[in-house]
Write a protein that holds these residues in place. Structure first.
Motif, mmCIF file in Angstrom:
data_model
loop_
_atom_site.group_PDB
_atom_site.id
_atom_site.type_symbol
_atom_site.label_atom_id
_atom_site.label_comp_id
_atom_site.label_asym_id
_atom_site.label_seq_id
_atom_site.Cartn_x
_atom_site.Cartn_y
_atom_site.Cartn_z
ATOM 1 N N THR A 60 -25.233 40.442 52.023
ATOM 2 C CA THR A 60 -23.953 39.741 52.132
ATOM 3 C C THR A 60 -24.055 38.444 51.344
ATOM 4 O OG1 THR A 60 -23.561 40.676 54.319
ATOM 5 C CG2 THR A 60 -22.257 38.741 53.712
ATOM 6 N N TYR A 61 -23.195 38.306 50.337
ATOM 7 C CA TYR A 61 -23.154 37.111 49.511
ATOM 8 C C TYR A 61 -22.058 36.200 50.056
ATOM 9 C CZ TYR A 61 -25.710 40.169 46.315
ATOM 10 O OH TYR A 61 -26.626 41.019 45.754
ATOM 11 N N SER A 62 -22.423 34.963 50.420
ATOM 12 C CA SER A 62 -21.454 34.050 51.024
ATOM 13 C C SER A 62 -21.034 32.917 50.107
ATOM 14 C CB SER A 62 -22.039 33.445 52.307
ATOM 15 O OG SER A 62 -22.326 34.458 53.233
ATOM 16 N N LYS A 63 -21.979 32.339 49.394
ATOM 17 C CA LYS A 63 -21.700 31.223 48.488
ATOM 18 C C LYS A 63 -22.554 31.405 47.236
ATOM 19 C CE LYS A 63 -20.685 27.943 52.154
ATOM 20 N NZ LYS A 63 -19.482 27.198 51.971
ATOM 21 N N SER A 64 -22.228 30.647 46.211
ATOM 22 C CA SER A 64 -22.956 30.752 44.943
ATOM 23 C C SER A 64 -23.914 29.591 44.761
ATOM 24 C CB SER A 64 -21.968 30.748 43.774
ATOM 25 O OG SER A 64 -21.112 31.858 43.859
ATOM 26 N N ALA A 65 -25.015 29.870 44.092
ATOM 27 C CA ALA A 65 -25.921 28.823 43.635
ATOM 28 C C ALA A 65 -25.685 28.644 42.144
ATOM 29 C CB ALA A 65 -27.364 29.215 43.903
#
Length: 129
Positions: A60-65
């Protein structure tokens, strides 16, 4: 449960055309931290007898780096059943503490000689408790 963590700087090569970390790079970090945890907890003699392969990734991808961020990648074994081990990986922005990615991976233990599934030995389970 034993948790293993490491920090990584986000580099230019980690980015995609949107200038944030590519999803494939997150998968690589998930696999890298899993391998490093295995190596840190075991001896060469143990590793010579058994190998792990991925059966399933649930990510699950929630935010970006983005470039310049430092991320913390943490992992632990949630449980085992027969030859399967359930490993959880959490990737956070090291500065903000924001969770970027949650992953749960089923790993299957194989005999290193036959490549057949092998029940996770209790001695190995105990290394991660």
């Amino acid at each position: 449960m034993q948790t293993y963590s490491q920090t990584f700087p986000v580099k230019q090569d980690d980015l995609d055309e949107l200038n944030h970390v590519n999803n494939i790079r997150y998968v690589e970090w998930i696999q890298e931290i899993s391998k490093k945890h295995w190596i840190a907890a075991t001896t060469p003699a143990v590793r010579d007898k058994m190998i792990w392969v991925v059966k399933n990734h649930n990510i699950t991808y929630s935010k970006s780096a983005i470039l310049g961020d430092t991320i913390e990648v943490s992992t632990y074994i949630k449980g085992t059943k027969g030859p399967l081990s359930i490993r959880v990986v959490e990737i956070k922005n090291n500065k903000t503490g924001n969770v970027l990615v949650n992953a749960c991976t089923e790993w299957c233990l194989l005999d290193a000689e036959t490549f057949k599934p092998k029940r996770v030995p209790v001695a190995v389970q105990n290394l991660f408790n």
